[in-house]
Design a protein around this motif. Sequence first.
Motif, short mmCIF file in Angstrom:
data_model
loop_
_atom_site.label_atom_id
_atom_site.label_comp_id
_atom_site.label_asym_id
_atom_site.label_seq_id
_atom_site.Cartn_x
_atom_site.Cartn_y
_atom_site.Cartn_z
N SER A 68 0.79 -1.27 -0.18
CA SER A 68 0.00 -0.17 0.00
C SER A 68 0.86 1.22 0.03
N HIS A 69 2.06 1.10 0.22
CA HIS A 69 3.08 2.25 0.40
C HIS A 69 4.02 2.31 -0.60
N ARG A 70 5.33 1.74 -0.36
CA ARG A 70 6.50 1.63 -1.34
C ARG A 70 7.05 0.54 -1.23
N PRO A 71 6.41 -0.73 -1.95
CA PRO A 71 7.01 -1.99 -1.87
C PRO A 71 8.39 -2.00 -2.69
N GLU A 72 9.35 -2.84 -2.19
CA GLU A 72 10.31 -2.99 -2.50
C GLU A 72 10.54 -4.02 -3.72
N GLU A 73 11.08 -3.94 -4.75
CA GLU A 73 11.11 -4.89 -5.85
C GLU A 73 11.75 -6.19 -5.49
N ALA A 74 12.82 -6.06 -4.64
CA ALA A 74 13.48 -7.26 -4.14
C ALA A 74 12.60 -8.06 -3.49
N MET A 75 11.51 -7.65 -2.78
CA MET A 75 11.04 -8.64 -1.91
C MET A 75 10.15 -9.47 -2.82
N PHE A 76 9.66 -8.87 -3.84
CA PHE A 76 8.72 -9.76 -4.84
C PHE A 76 9.30 -11.29 -5.38
N ASN A 77 10.50 -11.30 -5.12
CA ASN A 77 11.07 -12.73 -5.44
C ASN A 77 11.85 -13.37 -4.34
N LYS A 78 11.07 -13.34 -3.16
CA LYS A 78 11.54 -13.90 -1.99
C LYS A 78 10.60 -15.18 -1.62
N TRP B 209 2.18 -8.66 2.72
CA TRP B 209 1.99 -7.27 2.65
C TRP B 209 3.31 -6.76 2.28
N LEU B 210 4.49 -7.38 2.25
CA LEU B 210 5.84 -7.18 1.76
C LEU B 210 5.96 -7.51 0.53
N GLY B 211 5.24 -8.53 0.23
CA GLY B 211 5.16 -8.93 -1.25
C GLY B 211 5.85 -10.31 -1.64
N VAL B 212 6.03 -11.06 -0.74
CA VAL B 212 6.91 -12.21 -0.90
C VAL B 212 6.13 -13.20 -1.80
N LYS B 213 7.04 -13.79 -2.74
CA LYS B 213 6.24 -14.48 -3.75
C LYS B 213 5.57 -15.99 -3.37
N ARG B 214 6.32 -16.51 -2.24
CA ARG B 214 5.63 -17.80 -1.81
C ARG B 214 5.83 -17.72 -0.42
N ILE C 179 10.24 -26.41 0.20
CA ILE C 179 10.91 -25.42 0.23
C ILE C 179 11.99 -25.41 -0.97
N ALA C 180 12.57 -26.59 -0.55
CA ALA C 180 13.92 -26.59 -1.70
C ALA C 180 13.48 -26.52 -3.25
N LYS C 181 12.22 -27.14 -3.33
CA LYS C 181 11.55 -27.18 -4.72
C LYS C 181 11.45 -25.83 -5.26
N VAL C 182 10.71 -25.07 -4.30
CA VAL C 182 10.33 -23.69 -4.72
C VAL C 182 11.49 -23.03 -4.82
N LEU C 183 12.39 -22.99 -4.07
CA LEU C 183 13.43 -22.18 -4.06
C LEU C 183 14.25 -22.40 -5.40
N LEU C 184 14.36 -23.47 -5.91
CA LEU C 184 15.32 -23.67 -7.12
C LEU C 184 14.51 -23.18 -8.29
N LYS C 185 13.40 -23.12 -8.32
CA LYS C 185 12.64 -22.61 -9.29
C LYS C 185 11.64 -21.35 -9.25
N LYS C 186 11.96 -20.39 -8.21
CA LYS C 186 11.18 -19.11 -7.85
C LYS C 186 11.42 -18.11 -8.87
#
Length: 234
Positions: free
Chosen positions: A108-118, A144-149, A184-191
């Motif tokens: 809702s404010h200033r999300p960081e691009e980096a958070m979208f792929n975590k 709300w920080l935007g993590v991918k999974r 988690i390993a499966k998701v990390l390797l293809k995130k």
Amino acid sequence: MKVTLINGTNRKGSTYNIAHMILNKLSKKVNLEINEYFLPKDFSKACTGCFNCILKDKSLCPHKDELNPVRDSMMKADLIIITSPVYCMDVSGQLKSFLDHFGYMWLSHRPEEAMFNKIGLSVVTAAGAGLKHTSKTIKMSLKWLGVKRYFKFAKRVMASSFAEIPEKCLKQIDKDATKLAKQIAKVLLKKDKLKAPFSTRCFFQIFKSLKKSHPEWNEVDTKYWYDVGYMDRS
């Protein structure tokens, strides 16, 4: 893979040991570089509600010098793990104080691009009740920080220390930790190939529309969205 582990207490009890159990199993599947923090040892301040981060700039936070090392680690991490035992049906007070400092980074404010792929993980334990609510508090912040999974590991250990956990319960924890580490390993390797969650994409579009139609609500936020190119995204 870089991991930032944020422990909601200084106490190395059930929650701490179970988090490391998961990491040990995960490290057998993925090479890990772990940065670990303890609250309040590594961050002890309570948010004062000054609104500097939201209405002006994050650099004006009175606690930035203590917060930035943990924040920088989170920005570089592939996996963010946040742990807390249940304290009075919720996260520890020191963890809540820590999470309050990241409101300006919410979608809702200033999300960081980096958070979208975590990838995010919460680890919560309780001797009795409160697991669901405590896990939800951590999930809400990560979402709300935007993590991918997001993954969660919540266990009623029926003990006040790791050494006192009943053997049957400990065996089930070990079994479930093995299963979770594999997931988690499966998701990390293809995130990098995964799409953002549908809810995140929806909220992103809603807030983009609001900033276009009402730029005066928070001019700092609106300028940020234009400057980083969010307004040009479909």
